[in-house]
Design a protein around this motif. Sequence first.
Motif, PDB file in Angstrom:
ATOM      1  N   VAL A   1      -5.164  11.134  -3.925  1.00 44.02           N
ATOM      2  CA  VAL A   1      -4.439   9.867  -3.817  1.00 44.02           C
ATOM      3  C   VAL A   1      -4.478   9.338  -2.384  1.00 44.02           C
ATOM      4  O   VAL A   1      -4.724   8.147  -2.142  1.00 44.02           O
ATOM      5  CB  VAL A   1      -2.983  10.053  -4.280  1.00 44.02           C
ATOM      6  N   THR A   2      -4.246  10.227  -1.431  1.00 48.70           N
ATOM      7  CA  THR A   2      -4.199   9.816  -0.029  1.00 48.70           C
ATOM      8  C   THR A   2      -5.572   9.416   0.491  1.00 48.70           C
ATOM      9  O   THR A   2      -5.704   8.455   1.259  1.00 48.70           O
ATOM     10  CB  THR A   2      -3.637  10.961   0.837  1.00 48.70           C
TER      11      THR A   2
ATOM     12  N   GLU B   1       0.827  -1.212   0.000  1.00 46.39           N
ATOM     13  CA  GLU B   1       0.000   0.000   0.000  1.00 46.39           C
ATOM     14  C   GLU B   1       0.858   1.258   0.000  1.00 46.39           C
ATOM     15  O   GLU B   1       0.565   2.226  -0.710  1.00 46.39           O
ATOM     16  CB  GLU B   1      -0.929  -0.014   1.213  1.00 46.39           C
ATOM     17  N   LEU B   2       1.928   1.229   0.797  1.00 49.06           N
ATOM     18  CA  LEU B   2       2.837   2.378   0.832  1.00 49.06           C
ATOM     19  C   LEU B   2       3.538   2.561  -0.511  1.00 49.06           C
ATOM     20  O   LEU B   2       3.735   3.694  -0.965  1.00 49.06           O
ATOM     21  CB  LEU B   2       3.867   2.199   1.948  1.00 49.06           C
ATOM     22  N   ALA B   3       3.899   1.445  -1.140  1.00 51.41           N
ATOM     23  CA  ALA B   3       4.554   1.525  -2.441  1.00 51.41           C
ATOM     24  C   ALA B   3       3.595   2.085  -3.490  1.00 51.41           C
ATOM     25  O   ALA B   3       3.992   2.902  -4.340  1.00 51.41           O
ATOM     26  CB  ALA B   3       5.047   0.143  -2.859  1.00 51.41           C
ATOM     27  N   LEU B   4       2.327   1.670  -3.416  1.00 49.32           N
ATOM     28  CA  LEU B   4       1.320   2.170  -4.357  1.00 49.32           C
ATOM     29  C   LEU B   4       1.111   3.664  -4.168  1.00 49.32           C
ATOM     30  O   LEU B   4       1.064   4.431  -5.145  1.00 49.32           O
ATOM     31  CB  LEU B   4       0.005   1.427  -4.154  1.00 49.32           C
ATOM     32  N   TRP B   5       1.010   4.090  -2.898  1.00 49.50           N
ATOM     33  CA  TRP B   5       0.834   5.514  -2.631  1.00 49.50           C
ATOM     34  C   TRP B   5       2.058   6.307  -3.064  1.00 49.50           C
ATOM     35  O   TRP B   5       1.943   7.367  -3.697  1.00 49.50           O
ATOM     36  CB  TRP B   5       0.577   5.750  -1.143  1.00 49.50           C
ATOM     37  N   GLY B   6       3.245   5.786  -2.728  1.00 49.28           N
ATOM     38  CA  GLY B   6       4.469   6.489  -3.092  1.00 49.28           C
ATOM     39  C   GLY B   6       4.627   6.616  -4.592  1.00 49.28           C
ATOM     40  O   GLY B   6       4.998   7.688  -5.102  1.00 49.28           O
ATOM     41  N   GLY B   7       4.325   5.527  -5.326  1.00 52.00           N
ATOM     42  CA  GLY B   7       4.424   5.590  -6.779  1.00 52.00           C
ATOM     43  C   GLY B   7       3.435   6.581  -7.369  1.00 52.00           C
ATOM     44  O   GLY B   7       3.769   7.340  -8.283  1.00 52.00           O
ATOM     45  N   SER B   8       2.208   6.597  -6.824  1.00 52.51           N
ATOM     46  CA  SER B   8       1.190   7.542  -7.305  1.00 52.51           C
ATOM     47  C   SER B   8       1.608   8.974  -7.019  1.00 52.51           C
ATOM     48  O   SER B   8       1.457   9.863  -7.878  1.00 52.51           O
ATOM     49  CB  SER B   8      -0.155   7.245  -6.634  1.00 52.51           C
TER      50      SER B   8
END
Length: 211
Positions: free
Chosen positions: A48-49, A15-22
């Motif tokens: 996004v958040t 989830e953190l990787a998805l948010w960071g990439g977005s």
Amino acid sequence: MGAFKKSLSYFTKGELALWGGSAVLVLGAFLWFDRRNPLILAASLLGVTSLLFSAKGNPFGQVLMVVFSLLYGYISWGFAYYGEMLTYVGMTAPMSLYALVSWLKNPYGGRRSQVKIRRLACREVLVMALLALLVTMVFYFILAWFSTRNLLPSTLSVATSFLAVYLTARRSPYFALCYAANDLVLVLFGAWRRWRTELICPQQPALLCFS
């Protein structure tokens, strides 16, 4: 520092990787295409958040969605996108606020950090469909009155937005599907509009937020 680590542990690495990439994509689009409208960047990162928290069933996601809707409505007003402004300020923001109250009143296992989901009865699905049809028809004439360009895609976006916020307010796990459908409409609509105008669109970061 301990509180920060505890907050991060709430999310999985995926989830953190998805948010960071977005977030990186949104920031990159802002730096490449715009650099002059920080409100668009802020709205995109909020969007996004909010989706990340909402996917976890956390009511804080609805708080962010209310702020995002108001901010995106203001941005749309500045660009004379009155249809999008009316959709987010007049529909998404109030229904997200209602969803926030509903989620807080129905915690899972007594924990307010996660909502208790519910299944919609067939009768309520029918009511939802009728309401979606009614809201879409009303907004169609409102958007037409404002001489909204690309009236049909904008109206379709109203329908998918209503279904998404309705299912969110009713605590149905299928709200994500309608948000995905709405995002697809917005992304295709934005890409098509970008292709038609052949201009650099200042809302590219927001477009990436939806994608």
